[in-house]
Scaffold this active site. Structure first.
Site, mmCIF file in Angstrom:
data_model
loop_
_atom_site.group_PDB
_atom_site.id
_atom_site.type_symbol
_atom_site.label_atom_id
_atom_site.label_comp_id
_atom_site.label_asym_id
_atom_site.label_seq_id
_atom_site.Cartn_x
_atom_site.Cartn_y
_atom_site.Cartn_z
ATOM 1 N N SER A 80 0.866 -1.178 0.000
ATOM 2 C CA SER A 80 0.000 0.000 0.000
ATOM 3 C C SER A 80 0.904 1.230 0.000
ATOM 4 C CB SER A 80 -0.928 -0.022 1.206
ATOM 5 O OG SER A 80 -0.151 -0.077 2.373
ATOM 6 N N LEU A 81 0.338 2.393 0.143
ATOM 7 C CA LEU A 81 1.134 3.616 0.039
ATOM 8 C C LEU A 81 1.040 4.423 1.323
ATOM 9 C CD1 LEU A 81 0.004 4.735 -3.532
ATOM 10 C CD2 LEU A 81 2.273 3.915 -2.901
ATOM 11 N N GLU A 122 1.403 10.445 -10.854
ATOM 12 C CA GLU A 122 0.259 9.773 -11.492
ATOM 13 C C GLU A 122 -0.989 10.097 -10.698
ATOM 14 O OE1 GLU A 122 1.156 5.585 -11.385
ATOM 15 O OE2 GLU A 122 3.161 5.924 -12.177
ATOM 16 N N LYS A 140 -4.139 9.087 -8.598
ATOM 17 C CA LYS A 140 -4.442 7.932 -7.751
ATOM 18 C C LYS A 140 -5.877 7.502 -8.041
ATOM 19 C CE LYS A 140 -4.143 6.438 -2.932
ATOM 20 N NZ LYS A 140 -5.296 5.605 -3.025
ATOM 21 N N ASP A 187 -9.242 5.558 -7.594
ATOM 22 C CA ASP A 187 -9.937 5.008 -6.441
ATOM 23 C C ASP A 187 -10.718 3.768 -6.872
ATOM 24 O OD1 ASP A 187 -10.803 4.730 -3.911
ATOM 25 O OD2 ASP A 187 -12.276 6.351 -3.986
ATOM 26 N N ARG A 242 -5.975 -7.696 -4.257
ATOM 27 C CA ARG A 242 -4.873 -7.438 -3.346
ATOM 28 C C ARG A 242 -4.999 -8.251 -2.060
ATOM 29 N NH1 ARG A 242 -3.907 -3.990 0.923
ATOM 30 N NH2 ARG A 242 -1.741 -3.407 1.133
ATOM 31 N N GLU A 248 -5.365 -0.872 -11.247
ATOM 32 C CA GLU A 248 -6.567 -0.584 -10.491
ATOM 33 C C GLU A 248 -7.781 -0.829 -11.378
ATOM 34 O OE1 GLU A 248 -5.364 0.443 -7.610
ATOM 35 O OE2 GLU A 248 -7.107 1.188 -6.528
ATOM 36 N N TYR A 284 -0.380 0.431 -13.656
ATOM 37 C CA TYR A 284 0.689 1.353 -13.260
ATOM 38 C C TYR A 284 1.965 0.674 -12.778
ATOM 39 C CZ TYR A 284 -2.171 0.658 -9.072
ATOM 40 O OH TYR A 284 -2.932 0.102 -8.079
ATOM 41 N N LYS A 308 6.124 9.023 -7.382
ATOM 42 C CA LYS A 308 7.013 7.859 -7.314
ATOM 43 C C LYS A 308 8.410 8.253 -7.761
ATOM 44 C CE LYS A 308 3.208 4.840 -8.643
ATOM 45 N NZ LYS A 308 2.648 3.910 -9.615
ATOM 46 N N LYS A 324 -3.247 12.780 -0.667
ATOM 47 C CA LYS A 324 -4.700 12.627 -0.647
ATOM 48 C C LYS A 324 -5.356 14.005 -0.632
ATOM 49 C CE LYS A 324 -5.816 8.191 0.148
ATOM 50 N NZ LYS A 324 -6.378 7.865 1.370
ATOM 51 N N CYS A 378 -34.921 3.453 26.982
ATOM 52 C CA CYS A 378 -34.366 2.868 25.762
ATOM 53 C C CYS A 378 -35.443 2.767 24.685
ATOM 54 C CB CYS A 378 -33.800 1.487 26.069
ATOM 55 S SG CYS A 378 -33.330 0.561 24.598
ATOM 56 N N CYS A 394 -36.281 -1.130 24.240
ATOM 57 C CA CYS A 394 -36.866 -2.028 25.242
ATOM 58 C C CYS A 394 -37.550 -1.291 26.388
ATOM 59 C CB CYS A 394 -35.807 -2.971 25.794
ATOM 60 S SG CYS A 394 -34.628 -2.157 26.883
ATOM 61 N N CYS A 397 -28.370 1.869 27.558
ATOM 62 C CA CYS A 397 -29.565 1.173 28.007
ATOM 63 C C CYS A 397 -29.143 0.270 29.154
ATOM 64 C CB CYS A 397 -30.131 0.348 26.848
ATOM 65 S SG CYS A 397 -31.264 -0.927 27.393
ATOM 66 N N CYS A 407 -31.692 -6.283 26.617
ATOM 67 C CA CYS A 407 -32.331 -5.454 25.595
ATOM 68 C C CYS A 407 -32.189 -6.144 24.228
ATOM 69 C CB CYS A 407 -31.648 -4.089 25.560
ATOM 70 S SG CYS A 407 -32.106 -3.080 24.150
HETATM 71 S S1 IVH Z 1 1.392 2.359 -6.891
HETATM 72 C C1 IVH Z 1 4.032 -0.067 -4.515
HETATM 73 N N1 IVH Z 1 -0.034 3.965 -8.390
HETATM 74 O O1 IVH Z 1 -3.693 3.137 -4.112
HETATM 75 C C2 IVH Z 1 2.880 0.813 -4.603
HETATM 76 N N2 IVH Z 1 -1.112 2.797 -6.621
HETATM 77 O O2 IVH Z 1 -3.637 3.714 -1.282
HETATM 78 C C3 IVH Z 1 1.804 0.223 -5.379
HETATM 79 N N3 IVH Z 1 -3.503 3.217 -6.463
HETATM 80 O O3 IVH Z 1 -2.708 -0.068 -3.082
HETATM 81 C C4 IVH Z 1 0.809 1.163 -5.735
HETATM 82 N N4 IVH Z 1 -3.639 4.594 -8.163
HETATM 83 O O4 IVH Z 1 -4.287 0.137 -5.112
HETATM 84 C C5 IVH Z 1 -0.023 3.122 -7.347
HETATM 85 N N5 IVH Z 1 -1.185 5.383 -9.797
HETATM 86 C C6 IVH Z 1 -1.181 4.537 -8.779
HETATM 87 C C7 IVH Z 1 -2.349 4.223 -8.056
HETATM 88 C C8 IVH Z 1 -2.261 3.355 -6.975
HETATM 89 C C9 IVH Z 1 -4.306 3.976 -7.213
HETATM 90 C C10 IVH Z 1 -3.937 2.428 -5.294
HETATM 91 C C11 IVH Z 1 -3.270 1.095 -5.122
HETATM 92 C C12 IVH Z 1 -2.655 1.156 -3.757
HETATM 93 C C13 IVH Z 1 -3.493 2.186 -3.097
HETATM 94 C C14 IVH Z 1 -2.808 2.794 -1.891
#
Ligand code: IVH
Length: 657
Positions: free
Chosen positions: A32-33, A67, A69, A71, A90, A124, A176, A239, A263, A357, A360, A375, A380
């Site tokens: 994850s990030l 890049e 992100k 969702d 994942r 994604e 990605y 990155k 974010k 409550c 009850c 309660c 209850c």
């Molecule tokens: S790189 C080693 N690039 O965001 C890192 N992740 O909050 C691997 N995500 O688990 C992720 N857009 O599912 C990367 N351009 C992007 C992304 C991205 C969405 C997701 C990914 C990650 C999550 C973390």
């Protein structure tokens, strides 16, 4: 038809339902990030990167790729000799679910590559906003509950047992990450180009060659326009471009040190509080919930938001009829930010806690020193059903098929009064339930049987002891196993019975000795084993045939590592970790992360503004570490870089919390 291969495009639709999804272990963990919420945190990331690479002020700065992100739902696609052979979600990063058949239905995923390569692609999967709207409109018309947001809807569509359902959902994806063992790309930007050349969809709006100011500008530039994209984005990922540098930076906890997710702050909207209604929860707490005029915020329609407790209602001065500001905390949980008293007309009403409550009719009480109202009736019905639902739920005994509707019937027919009754149930008892044929009754009994043997910590967590969540249950189970060790030759069942009886007789004050828990939690555990209504629960479960698996006392459940056998407390603000990730790092190094300092603490990791815990550690002579000493202890200096984008020397710890 007999000549069709499973990867033929004609098989995209129409494959048979495959049944439950099976687990797939990822060859390379899916990470994850780490998050950044403002420019300052992005700059701090840049400083960490430079430091990690040993770059001086005058050196060439690291170059980043920015890049969007996406969702959606992270997936991994494996190709062997140019053919798509395995697709997985994942999951917890180590193990995901096999969704190959479902992914084959997504047009954008190439089934065959232009060259016979063996490689893995990560990306994604998402549901386009328009598709989300279409599906929800359809569901509404069919009287089905709507999906909360495109991400949930996309995830639900992908994790289907029947690929035909997925096929009808028009999912899409952006890729990605490319993991190519034979000829790995040397930069992330080259990997993106290569992905495109191989026929994978790559989100076009990425930028390369940036310094950290460039990443910040990129994030700024997309802040508003991202809402006009046909899919959901919740931030920007920066990155380090050079993959050699990525390998040198490695990872911490479950996230790479070479990437950061910026974010965007949650979107805020205005709406009206139509009512405030108290809901009775599992432990009897009455939670005031705002019923709102439905409003679209951060990608989904919100009609309810918890106000937590009466103090919170008063502090935010939220009244029935008020106009309020709403956002989604963590982009997920709807929250009333504040009321807008300037819009009041005079007809707004203050919310009052009911004195009885609503479920009850028992008196509502407020215990001294507590903010919650509760309660007073332990029987209850609202508490009972939610307690049972918690008991059979995922984090508890995990009894498949015992959903809320089934529990309601079991209670109404008095087939179940308390948790132990599940373990006395027979198929004959169940066939009388609505929509319960012989087969479903047998399935439920089989699921109950499968849940008879569970780790002690899980049984404790299922028991519904107030303040005892997953981690505390593990601490408590370890303490119990050390206090009442299993004798040589003693069966698990006999040990379970012995422990259950011993706990019911344990003096409440003794729980204060459980390492890692504070006074409030210890007192709550003490009350549970003191209260005649709850003290005998474990014994009753054991009697009904539930068997506890004793925890491994030495390893604290974690892998062997540099901190095996050590108890570590983290306090204050660290640069490279938030509290959770620091604790996860302790656990993945084999140590035990504890919240409070005692003589049993081996190390206190103290960041900026460490307060009373630092003083206490110094008092007790507990060794205090700063962040760099902590990193050294985690063994990070010893990590060996590898060439592939996501590889690292450390394993990904299991999902924390
Ligand atoms: S790189 C080693 N690039 O965001 C890192 N992740 O909050 C691997 N995500 O688990 C992720 N857009 O599912 C990367 N351009 C992007 C992304 C991205 C969405 C997701 C990914 C990650 C999550 C973390």
């Amino acid at each position: 038809p007999e000549l069709a291969t499973s990867d033929s495009p004609t098989q995209r639709v129409g494959a048979a339902a495959a049944g439950p999804l099976s687990d797939v272990e990822h060859r390379v963990p899916m990470l994850s990030l780490s998050n950044a919420f403002d420019d300052e945190e992005l700059r701090a990331f840049d400083v960490r990167v430079r430091k990690g690479l040993g770059l001086a002020e005058e050196d060439e700065p690291p170059r980043y790729v920015a890049e969007l992100k996406i969702d959606g739902l992270a997936i991994s696609l494996r190709y062997e000799s140019g053919r798509f052979v395995l697709g997985a979600t994942r999951g917890d990063g180590r193990t995901g679910e096999d969704v190959t058949a479902n992914l084959r239905t997504i047009e954008a995923i190439p089934q065959v590559l232009p060259e016979p390569l063996t490689l893995e692609v990560r990306g994604e999967v998402y549901m386009p906003k328009a598709e989300f709207a279409r599906i929800n409109a359809e569901r509404e018309e069919a009287g089905l509950p709507c999906y909360a947001n495109p991400r949930n809807s996309g995830a639900g569509s992908l994790r289907q047992q029947d690929p035909n359902v997925t096929a009808g959902r028009n999912l899409a994806l952006w890729c990605y990450i490319l993991i190519e063992e034979d000829a790995p790309a040397t930069t992330q930007s080259a990997a993106l180009e290569r992905l495109e050349a191989l026929g994978f969809p790559v989100q076009p709006d990425h930028a390369a060659g940036l310094d950290i100011d460039g990443v910040i500008e990129f994030a700024e530039r997309w802040r508003e326009p991202r809402h006009d994209l046909p899919y959901e984005t919740d931030g920007v990922v920066g990155k380090v471009d050079d993959i050699g540098q990525q390998a040198r930076l490695g990872m911490v906890s479950r996230a790479p040190r070479w990437a950061i997710a910026y974010k965007y702050p949650p979107e805020q909207v205005e709406t009206v509080v139509e009512d405030i209604v108290p809901y009775v929860g599992r432990t009897g707490t009455l939670t005031p919930v705002a019923h709102l005029q439905p409003v679209l915020v951060a990608g989904s329609t919100v009609a309810r938001a918890t106000l937590h407790n009466l103090d919170e209602v008063r502090r935010k001065d939220v009244r029935i009829g008020d106009r309020v500001v709403l956002h989604k905390a963590g982009d997920v949980i709807p929250e009333v930010v504040r009321s807008l008293p300037e819009h009041r007309l005079g007809s707004e009403r203050e919310f009052e806690m009911p004195i009885v409550c609503p479920e009850c009719g028992a008196p509502v009480v407020q215990d001294e020193g507590e903010v919650r109202h509760r309660c007073s009736n332990p029987f209850c019905p609202a508490q009972v059903i939610q307690g049972l639902s918690h008991f059979v739920g995922r984090g508890g005994m995990d009894i498949e098929g015992a959903g809320f509707a089934v529990l309601e019937q079991l209670l109404a027919r008095e087939l179940v009064r308390g948790p132990a009754d599940f373990y006395r149930m027979r198929v004959d008892d169940l066939v009388v339930l609505d929509r319960f044929a012989q087969k479903s009754a047998e399935n439920l009994v089989a699921a109950i049987d499968r849940s008879r043997r569970r780790p002690l910590a899980r049984i404790l967590a299922a028991s519904g002891i107030r303040h005892v969540g997953e981690q505390t249950a593990i601490d408590l189970a370890l303490w119990i196993a050390a206090e009442w060790p299993r004798a040589d030759g003693e069966s698990e069942a006999a040990w379970t019975r012995r422990v259950a009886e011993a706990l019911a007789e344990t003096d409440a004050a003794r729980f204060e000795a459980v390492p890692g828990i504070g006074g409030v939690v210890a007192a709550s555990i003490g009350r549970f084993f003191d209260d005649p209504n709850t003290a005998g629960l474990l014994a009753e479960l054991a009697e009904a045939g539930v068997v506890a698996i004793p925890p491994e006392v030495s390893g604290s459940g974690a892998d062997e590592g540099p901190l095996t056998g050590k108890t570590v407390v983290v306090t204050g603000t660290l640069e490279g970790f938030d509290r959770k990730s620091a604790e996860a790092a302790v656990r993945s190094a084999g140590g035990k992360a504890s919240k409070s300092v005692s003589r049993a603490t081996d190390y206190l990791v103290a960041g900026e503004n460490a307060g009373s815990k630092l003083a206490k550690a110094q008092d007790l002579g507990v060794e205090v570490l700063d962040e760099s000493a902590f990193r050294y202890l985690l063994g990070e200096g010893a990590s060996t870089g590898t060439s592939s984008a996501e590889t690292s020397s450390t394993e990904v710890p299991p999902e924390a919390g």
